[in-house]
Design an enzyme around this catalytic site. Sequence first.
Site, PDB file in Angstrom:
ATOM      1  N   LYS A 198       2.224   2.014  -5.153  1.00 51.10           N
ATOM      2  CA  LYS A 198       2.961   1.482  -6.310  1.00 51.10           C
ATOM      3  C   LYS A 198       2.187   1.667  -7.605  1.00 51.10           C
ATOM      4  O   LYS A 198       2.775   1.945  -8.646  1.00 51.10           O
ATOM      5  CB  LYS A 198       3.242  -0.016  -6.119  1.00 51.10           C
ATOM      6  CG  LYS A 198       4.191  -0.324  -4.987  1.00 51.10           C
ATOM      7  CD  LYS A 198       4.407  -1.823  -4.845  1.00 51.10           C
ATOM      8  CE  LYS A 198       3.189  -2.563  -4.387  1.00 51.10           C
ATOM      9  NZ  LYS A 198       2.721  -2.241  -3.034  1.00 51.10           N
ATOM     10  N   GLY A 199       0.857   1.499  -7.517  1.00 51.81           N
ATOM     11  CA  GLY A 199       0.021   1.607  -8.721  1.00 51.81           C
ATOM     12  C   GLY A 199       0.206   2.953  -9.383  1.00 51.81           C
ATOM     13  O   GLY A 199       0.384   3.049 -10.597  1.00 51.81           O
ATOM     14  N   ASP A 226       0.816  -1.219   0.000  1.00 53.36           N
ATOM     15  CA  ASP A 226       0.000   0.000   0.000  1.00 53.36           C
ATOM     16  C   ASP A 226       0.851   1.272   0.000  1.00 53.36           C
ATOM     17  O   ASP A 226       0.483   2.277   0.600  1.00 53.36           O
ATOM     18  CB  ASP A 226      -0.973   0.008   1.196  1.00 53.36           C
ATOM     19  CG  ASP A 226      -1.806  -1.251   1.227  1.00 53.36           C
ATOM     20  OD1 ASP A 226      -2.275  -1.653   0.157  1.00 53.36           O
ATOM     21  OD2 ASP A 226      -1.959  -1.843   2.308  1.00 53.36           O
ATOM     22  N   GLN A 262       2.311  -6.045  -3.025  1.00 49.38           N
ATOM     23  CA  GLN A 262       2.644  -6.078  -1.585  1.00 49.38           C
ATOM     24  C   GLN A 262       3.955  -5.313  -1.315  1.00 49.38           C
ATOM     25  O   GLN A 262       4.209  -4.336  -1.972  1.00 49.38           O
ATOM     26  CB  GLN A 262       2.706  -7.524  -1.063  1.00 49.38           C
ATOM     27  CG  GLN A 262       1.355  -8.227  -1.029  1.00 49.38           C
ATOM     28  CD  GLN A 262       0.987  -8.909  -2.314  1.00 49.38           C
ATOM     29  OE1 GLN A 262       1.818  -9.536  -2.938  1.00 49.38           O
ATOM     30  NE2 GLN A 262      -0.250  -8.806  -2.725  1.00 49.38           N
ATOM     31  N   ARG A 266       3.935 -29.228  -5.343  1.00 46.92           N
ATOM     32  CA  ARG A 266       3.824 -29.788  -6.690  1.00 46.92           C
ATOM     33  C   ARG A 266       2.466 -30.421  -6.975  1.00 46.92           C
ATOM     34  O   ARG A 266       2.348 -31.388  -7.706  1.00 46.92           O
ATOM     35  CB  ARG A 266       4.980 -30.776  -6.944  1.00 46.92           C
ATOM     36  CG  ARG A 266       6.304 -30.046  -6.993  1.00 46.92           C
ATOM     37  CD  ARG A 266       7.471 -30.901  -6.724  1.00 46.92           C
ATOM     38  NE  ARG A 266       7.456 -31.412  -5.372  1.00 46.92           N
ATOM     39  CZ  ARG A 266       8.424 -32.139  -4.840  1.00 46.92           C
ATOM     40  NH1 ARG A 266       9.455 -32.460  -5.531  1.00 46.92           N
ATOM     41  NH2 ARG A 266       8.334 -32.564  -3.593  1.00 46.92           N
ATOM     42  N   GLY A 269      -3.928  -4.546  -4.456  1.00 45.67           N
ATOM     43  CA  GLY A 269      -4.867  -3.550  -4.983  1.00 45.67           C
ATOM     44  C   GLY A 269      -4.098  -2.362  -5.491  1.00 45.67           C
ATOM     45  O   GLY A 269      -3.208  -1.851  -4.816  1.00 45.67           O
ATOM     46  N   HIS A 270      -4.375  -1.951  -6.710  1.00 48.54           N
ATOM     47  CA  HIS A 270      -3.716  -0.764  -7.247  1.00 48.54           C
ATOM     48  C   HIS A 270      -4.801   0.235  -7.577  1.00 48.54           C
ATOM     49  O   HIS A 270      -5.678  -0.064  -8.373  1.00 48.54           O
ATOM     50  CB  HIS A 270      -2.994  -1.050  -8.572  1.00 48.54           C
ATOM     51  CG  HIS A 270      -2.129  -2.259  -8.521  1.00 48.54           C
ATOM     52  ND1 HIS A 270      -0.839  -2.218  -8.087  1.00 48.54           N
ATOM     53  CD2 HIS A 270      -2.374  -3.530  -8.853  1.00 48.54           C
ATOM     54  CE1 HIS A 270      -0.326  -3.422  -8.160  1.00 48.54           C
ATOM     55  NE2 HIS A 270      -1.235  -4.243  -8.621  1.00 48.54           N
TER      56      HIS A 270
END
Length: 424
Positions: free
Chosen positions: A16-17, A13, A223, A142, A40-41
Site C-alpha cells: 500500500k505504501g 503487506d 493492514q 471509554r 509498516g510502509h
Amino acid sequence: MPATVLIGSQWGDEGKGKITDHLSQDADVVVRFQGGNNAGHTIVVGEERFALTLIPSGVLYPRVTPVIGNGCVVDPAVLLREMAELSDRGIDPSRLRLSGNAHLIMPYHRKLDAAMERYLGRQQIGTTKRGIGPAYMDKYSRNGIRAQDLFDPKIFRQKLEAVLKDRNRVLTKVYNQLPMDPEPIAEEYLSYADQLHDHVVDTSLLVWEAIHEGKNVIFEGAQGTLLDVDHGTYPFVTSSNPTAGGACTGTGIGPMLIDRVLGIAKAYISRVGGGPFPTELDNEVGEKMVEIGGEFGTVTGRRRRCGWLDGVALRYAVRVSGISELALTKLDVLSHFETIKVGVAYDSLDQRYVDFPRQQRVLYNCHPVYDELPGWNTDISGVRTFEDLPKEAQAYVEYVEELAGAPVTIVSVGPSRAATLVRT
Ligand code: IMP
C-alpha cells in the site's frame, strides 16, 4: 481522483505504501484513518528507502498535508521519532496534522499487549506488541486518553490515574506483572505537548474543507481487509477497521464524499502472525515466495507466511469495501514460477465455498481449489507499460480482475516508483 480510499485487500503487506506514494504525486492531503505504528510502509525513492509506521506515506511530497485521523491510535514517542528521522533526511514534517480525538498508546498498553499474548500461549494472535489492541480496548471502554488531553495537564493526570488504577489491578493480579507508576508516565507524555501543539487540529474539518475545495484527498488504509476487527478472520485480526467504511468513521467524513475505492492486492498473498490461511504454502514454493518477495515485516522483521493468490478472499474484499479498482503489486515475484495457481473456491467440511465463509470452523478446515495458469518465466522488473508485459503476465492480470470482479488499473513490477504500470 478527488477522494480516494486506498485499502489492503488481503492480510496487510500488499504494498500500500508504494501505491499511496504513487497517487500522492497528485494529492493534496493523505489521511491515515485507523491503526497505529503496527503498520509498516516501505517506500523507495531513488536510492533511498523510507520505512514509516505512523506518518502517512504522502509526507514525502512537499505539497501534501499528511493527516493522522481520529480513528488512529498514536504512540507520541514514535510519532516524534519518525518526524525527527524525516527531518534528518531533509523531509519537512511540519505539515503533519493530528486529530485531537486520536487515542494515545500508553506504556501500559504495550505492557498489556505483551502480557496478554504471553498468556494466550499457543492461541496467541501474534500481535506487533505495540499496544494497539489495549489502546482500542480503552477507547471503546471509554477509558482512553486522547491527543487533546496532552494540552490539559490536570485532566491528563486525572484520567491517567483513574485508568491506571484499574489497569494496574489487571497487570498485577491477572498477569503477574509489577504495577506502573502514573507520575513518570505523566511527565513523559506531558513533555510531548509542546512539540505536538501546532500539529493537533480538527482533522475532520480539514479533510471536509479539502474535499469541498476540490482538492485530491487519499485515505490511506493500514493492514488489510482480512485483519478487520469486524470483517476479518476474527480473533486473528487487528483492533480497527481497515475496510473502506473505516475511512469515514476514522476521519469524520460521510460516505457520499468518497469517489473511488482502490484495493491493493499482492499477486500472491501473505500474512504475519497467527490465524487461518487457506492458500498457505508451507513448503519450498512458499519459501521461494518469502525469499524472492523479501517477505519480512517492516515493523517486526518477522517472516511472513506466503501462498498463492486467494480469489475467494479477494472477491470478498471487493464486496465488503465496494472496491472499484484494484492495484496488483509484486507481479515480478511470480516471474520465478513455472506455473501459477490461484485459489478459486474452498472445500471444507464436505461443502464447497465460493464465497468467503462466515464461520471460523469452516475457515479452519478449508482446502483450496486451484486454477493453474501458465507462468511467463522471464524477468519483468524492467517493463514499463502493461502492453510490454509477456502475454502470460497480461493474461494473469486479466484473470485476476475477472475473478475479483474489479478492474486492475495499476500493476507494480518492482519497488521503485518507475516500476508502476498504469492501465488506461
Ligand atoms: P496488532 O495490530 O499488533 O494488534 O496485531 C494483530 C494482528 O494483525 C497480528 O496478526 C499482526 O501480525 C497483524 N498486523 C498488524 N499490523 C499489520 C501490518 O501492517 N501488516 C500485516 N499484519 C499486521
